[in-house]
Design an enzyme around this catalytic site. Structure first.
Site, PDB file in Angstrom:
ATOM      1  N   ARG A 225      30.941  80.962  55.497  1.00 15.11           N
ATOM      2  CA  ARG A 225      32.174  81.254  54.422  1.00 15.11           C
ATOM      3  C   ARG A 225      33.427  81.203  55.195  1.00 15.11           C
ATOM      4  NH1 ARG A 225      29.314  79.643  50.735  1.00 15.11           N
ATOM      5  NH2 ARG A 225      28.147  80.974  49.264  1.00 15.11           N
ATOM      6  N   HIS A 273      33.956  71.954  51.015  1.00 13.86           N
ATOM      7  CA  HIS A 273      32.802  72.650  50.584  1.00 13.86           C
ATOM      8  C   HIS A 273      31.950  72.236  49.928  1.00 13.86           C
ATOM      9  CE1 HIS A 273      31.558  77.182  49.356  1.00 13.86           C
ATOM     10  NE2 HIS A 273      30.300  76.424  49.636  1.00 13.86           N
TER      11      HIS A 273
HETATM   12  P1  NDP Z   1      19.594  83.976  54.330  1.00 10.65           P
HETATM   13  O1  NDP Z   1      19.846  85.276  53.689  1.00 10.65           O
HETATM   14  O2  NDP Z   1      18.198  83.343  54.425  1.00 10.65           O
HETATM   15  O3  NDP Z   1      19.832  84.248  56.098  1.00 10.65           O
HETATM   16  C1  NDP Z   1      20.795  85.044  56.495  1.00 10.65           C
HETATM   17  C2  NDP Z   1      20.704  84.958  57.985  1.00 10.65           C
HETATM   18  O4  NDP Z   1      21.776  85.570  58.526  1.00 10.65           O
HETATM   19  C3  NDP Z   1      19.387  85.692  58.361  1.00 10.65           C
HETATM   20  O5  NDP Z   1      18.778  85.106  59.643  1.00 10.65           O
HETATM   21  C4  NDP Z   1      20.014  87.092  58.870  1.00 10.65           C
HETATM   22  O6  NDP Z   1      19.365  87.966  59.910  1.00 10.65           O
HETATM   23  C5  NDP Z   1      21.452  86.928  59.442  1.00 10.65           C
HETATM   24  N1  NDP Z   1      22.340  87.751  59.265  1.00 10.65           N
HETATM   25  C6  NDP Z   1      22.800  88.687  58.329  1.00 10.65           C
HETATM   26  N2  NDP Z   1      23.791  89.595  58.612  1.00 10.65           N
HETATM   27  C7  NDP Z   1      23.861  89.472  59.875  1.00 10.65           C
HETATM   28  C8  NDP Z   1      24.312  90.239  61.051  1.00 10.65           C
HETATM   29  N3  NDP Z   1      25.129  91.107  60.659  1.00 10.65           N
HETATM   30  N4  NDP Z   1      24.258  90.119  62.186  1.00 10.65           N
HETATM   31  C9  NDP Z   1      23.336  88.861  62.608  1.00 10.65           C
HETATM   32  N5  NDP Z   1      22.919  88.098  61.693  1.00 10.65           N
HETATM   33  C10 NDP Z   1      22.842  88.394  60.509  1.00 10.65           C
HETATM   34  O7  NDP Z   1      20.573  83.020  53.993  1.00 10.65           O
HETATM   35  P2  NDP Z   1      20.647  81.345  53.856  1.00 10.65           P
HETATM   36  O8  NDP Z   1      20.380  80.962  55.044  1.00 10.65           O
HETATM   37  O9  NDP Z   1      20.086  80.968  52.535  1.00 10.65           O
HETATM   38  O10 NDP Z   1      22.316  81.191  53.588  1.00 10.65           O
HETATM   39  C11 NDP Z   1      23.178  81.576  54.611  1.00 10.65           C
HETATM   40  C12 NDP Z   1      24.688  81.449  53.941  1.00 10.65           C
HETATM   41  O11 NDP Z   1      25.006  79.934  54.086  1.00 10.65           O
HETATM   42  C13 NDP Z   1      24.802  81.841  52.797  1.00 10.65           C
HETATM   43  O12 NDP Z   1      24.943  83.147  52.505  1.00 10.65           O
HETATM   44  C14 NDP Z   1      26.243  81.023  52.140  1.00 10.65           C
HETATM   45  O13 NDP Z   1      27.276  81.850  52.449  1.00 10.65           O
HETATM   46  C15 NDP Z   1      26.091  79.907  53.117  1.00 10.65           C
HETATM   47  N6  NDP Z   1      25.989  78.652  52.346  1.00 10.65           N
HETATM   48  C16 NDP Z   1      27.106  77.516  52.509  1.00 10.65           C
HETATM   49  C17 NDP Z   1      27.160  76.401  51.590  1.00 10.65           C
HETATM   50  C18 NDP Z   1      27.951  75.200  51.828  1.00 10.65           C
HETATM   51  O14 NDP Z   1      27.897  74.451  51.176  1.00 10.65           O
HETATM   52  N7  NDP Z   1      28.886  75.444  52.807  1.00 10.65           N
HETATM   53  C19 NDP Z   1      25.970  76.274  50.845  1.00 10.65           C
HETATM   54  C20 NDP Z   1      24.904  77.328  50.707  1.00 10.65           C
HETATM   55  C21 NDP Z   1      24.825  78.564  51.348  1.00 10.65           C
HETATM   56  P3  NDP Z   1      17.627  88.401  59.667  1.00 10.65           P
HETATM   57  O15 NDP Z   1      16.979  86.932  59.841  1.00 10.65           O
HETATM   58  O16 NDP Z   1      17.934  89.467  60.692  1.00 10.65           O
HETATM   59  O17 NDP Z   1      17.899  88.932  58.338  1.00 10.65           O
END
Ligand code: NDP
Length: 310
Positions: A225, A273
């Site tokens: 984001r 995006h």
């Molecule tokens: P998930 O919820 O499946 O995964 C999130 C990952 O981020 C997990 O591994 C989590 O750790 C890690 N994480 C979260 N908070 C922290 C932190 N504070 N420190 C370290 N690691 C952290 O999300 P998705 O993979 O499905 O999607 C990720 C993001 O991609 C979405 O939230 C969205 O913003 C973005 N996105 C962008 C798109 C685009 O077109 N550009 C399209 C779709 C999504 P843990 O494994 O330990 O929980």
């Protein structure tokens, strides 16, 4: 009868209404701007709802985010967090995101922008080409999307590392977690990919300090984001040469204002995006299944943790 209120970010409202009627006639679907008696609404399917509105629906059983990210829901300080929140997990969305990441990793790795510029000058000149195994791609976030990208980059020969909040094991990927794991993760990330969700803990995470911890000349791909990145710190790192380039798909303000320096910066490649998007045909099946699950008193799929906001 479940009553689902619907607010889409797209212009395909008619398609959604017709498909709901066909696939799940037992669900009454109402449009966001014609809610009727809101105490009858049991399910909300939304993208970027106006703050305060969901809190006015006292009988909600489930809120479903139309996207993979749920930051648009938590922007509303009044979002009713006692109501379960689910998000979209779509194989098409995951596949498209991985295509985008692999494309831009290889483009950088094989010096495509350099050779394109040289072609324009009819310049026959090669660059030293490291093997993929000599390059480390560091992925911030090994969730649904990060894991898939890692799984596709490993067989291409790249050294892949990941950084997560909690410890995660993945074959062929060296993983780091938590605040103490960030510096050692960054130290080797020659190509850094941001796939974190936007939460209070990850906002502004890509700042001067983080960029200074990367190897000299690192490359940065942001598909998470826009507010993950402190724009002026990124521009300073590009100008000083600390970063060799960046690919940005997401921005603090979208559409990106036409006078923003990213548009014309020689080291910035940007896309509007489009890294990935979900396929409404897959999404609608998940939504129907989740409505039916909650009607049967079962746990919905792809539930979000309201404390972690992802
Ligand atoms: P998930 O919820 O499946 O995964 C999130 C990952 O981020 C997990 O591994 C989590 O750790 C890690 N994480 C979260 N908070 C922290 C932190 N504070 N420190 C370290 N690691 C952290 O999300 P998705 O993979 O499905 O999607 C990720 C993001 O991609 C979405 O939230 C969205 O913003 C973005 N996105 C962008 C798109 C685009 O077109 N550009 C399209 C779709 C999504 P843990 O494994 O330990 O929980």
């Amino acid at each position: 009868m479940p009553v689902l209120i619907f607010r889409s970010g797209s212009d395909r409202t008619q398609w959604w209404l017709e498909t709901f009627r066909e696939r799940a006639p037992e669900i009454e679907v109402r449009l966001w701007n014609e809610p009727g008696d809101v105490s009858e609404v049991t399910h909300a399917l939304v993208w970027d709802p106006e703050p305060g509105i969901l809190a006015k629906m006292p009988n909600l059983k489930l809120i479903i985010s139309l996207g993979a990210g749920v930051d648009h829901l938590f922007r509303d300080p009044g979002v009713p967090v006692q109501v379960p929140i689910a998000r979209v997990v779509d194989v098409n969305l995951t596949a498209r995101m991985t295509e985008y990441i692999v494309l831009y990793v290889l483009r950088h790795h094989r010096h495509v922008p350099i050779y394109e510029a040289r072609q324009r000058e009819a310049l026959w000149q090669s660059e030293p080409q490291p093997a993929a195994s000599e390059r480390t791609v560091g992925i911030m976030g090994l969730g649904t999307l990060g894991r898939d990208a890692a799984e596709k980059l490993v067989p291409l020969g790249f050294r892949v590392t990941g950084w997560t909040r909690t410890p995660r094991e993945m074959d062929g990927v060296e993983s780091f977690h938590g605040e103490e794991g960030l510096a050692p993760f960054l130290a080797s990330a020659e190509i850094l990919v941001n796939l974190l969700p936007l939460t209070p803990r990850t906002e502004n995470i890509v700042d001067a300090g983080l960029l200074a911890a990367l190897p000299e000349g690192a490359f940065f791909i942001n598909v998470g984001r826009g507010p993950h990145v402190v724009d002026q710190d990124l521009i300073a790192a590009l100008d000083s040469g600390r970063l060799s380039g960046t690919v940005l798909d997401v921005f603090r303000q979208e559409p990106l204002p036409s006078d923003h320096p990213f548009w014309s910066h020689p080291k910035v490649t940007l896309t509007p995006h489009v890294a990935s998007m979900s396929d409404p045909r897959t999404v609608i099946e998940q939504v129907i299944e989740n409505v039916r699950r909650t009607e049967r008193g079962e746990e919905p799929m792809n539930r979000v943790d309201p404390d972690q906001q992802y």
